[in-house]
Design a protein around this motif. Structure first.
Motif: not given
Length: 314
Positions: A106-120
């Motif tokens: 989930f982190a590598r395929e959704v969160l990091l490439p497609d979701c703006p930082a910062p991440h909570f």
């Protein structure tokens, strides 16, 4: 993979949903949204056992209204993700470390490439257990975490030492995939409201049940012996003082004052030993604080807003 709606629980606008595959080949359903206004970063939602994305539509709307993008997945074996046994209603996992494969994909395929930082991260019950294990494994996917009623010890099981001994024997005797003694495969959302131990809001409780009745493929029943044995081992790890010293993740734990499922004493014990963590209690609230009555939910959101995204740098 699709998201499912009923009139009382519509899909929030702007949803992007799909499927990812873990390193061990399990298919997971996910969804993500951009915020209504502004952009403060992304809140990743992590459910408890037997929950599903649709149950969090209201919470997703509240996060987006605060200016956050939102991302969420269904853990393996529940919701719209791949089931692991022939009977899809059995809640099963071989070991809790397998959930780390879900989190990493989930982190590598959704969160990091497609979701703006910062991440909570915002994790409930079992989701909090998985997030804490990820920290102990050296993963720092998130700047801050909020854990709602994290599953650190189970208060709901009577004669716990005897039950644990029995489950351990069964798990090692070829019955790991069998439901726990007395467990049923009927969806847990079918427990009558008057007897439920997790929520005092009749409308929100009924809404989750209506979703599962309309889309039965989302529901699961009792856990297997293997799942419960794996849960005991995961909770043991988080009770180990040597392990707790390794937690450097800034986090806030929110406990329910009327809790009947997990142990508030265990939450308080862990919070008192964290280097960068704290605990607050919502008095009289039950386990599913995010699905509780508005009076209790307002207290949760006040704590959340004070902690996320945190004090701006000077």
């Amino acid at each position: 993979m699709s998201l499912f709606a009923i009139p009382s629980n519509p899909v929030p606008e702007g949803a992007v949903s799909g499927e990812i595959t873990t390193a061990d080949g399990v298919r997971l359903r996910y969804a993500r949204w951009m915020p209504d206004t502004g952009l403060k970063g992304t809140v990743a939602l992590f459910q408890g056992r037997a929950e599903f994305i649709e149950k969090y539509f209201e919470v997703i709307g509240e996060l987006r209204a605060r200016g956050f993008a939102v991302a969420i997945l269904d853990w393996r074996g529940q919701g719209g993700s791949q089931r692991l046994l022939r009977n899809p209603r059995k809640g099963h996992v071989r070991r809790f470390q397998d959930y780390q494969l879900d989190l990493e994909a989930f982190a590598r395929e959704v969160l990091l490439p497609d979701c703006p930082a910062p991440h909570f991260a915002l994790g409930h019950s079992m989701g909090g257990t998985v997030l804490l294990q990820s920290v102990l494994a050296g993963r720092r996917w998130f700047d801050r975490m909020v854990l709602v009623a994290p599953m650190l010890h189970l208060d709901v099981i009577p004669a716990l030492p005897l039950v644990r001994a029995l489950v351990t024997v069964l798990a090692y005797s070829g019955f790991a995939r069998t439901l726990v003694p007395g467990g049923r495969s009927r969806p847990i959302t079918e427990v009558p409201f008057a007897r439920n131990p997790v929520n005092s809001d009749p409308e929100r409780y009924a809404r989750a049940a209506e979703v599962v009745r309309a889309f039965p493929e989302l529901g699961i029943g009792a856990p297997t012996n293997g799942w419960l044995y794996a849960a005991f081992r995961a909770m043991d790890m988080l009770a180990d003082p040597e392990q707790v010293r390794e937690i450097r993740q800034p986090l806030l734990m929110v406990a329910a004052g009327g809790e009947r499922l997990v142990s508030n004493a265990a939450i308080e014990h862990l919070a008192s030993r964290l280097i960068a963590g704290a605990q607050v209690v919502v008095p009289a609230a039950q386990h599913e604080i995010l699905m509780e009555r508005d009076f209790f939910r307002a207290q949760f959101w006040a704590a959340f807003d004070a902690f996320i995204p945190g004090t701006p740098p000077v």
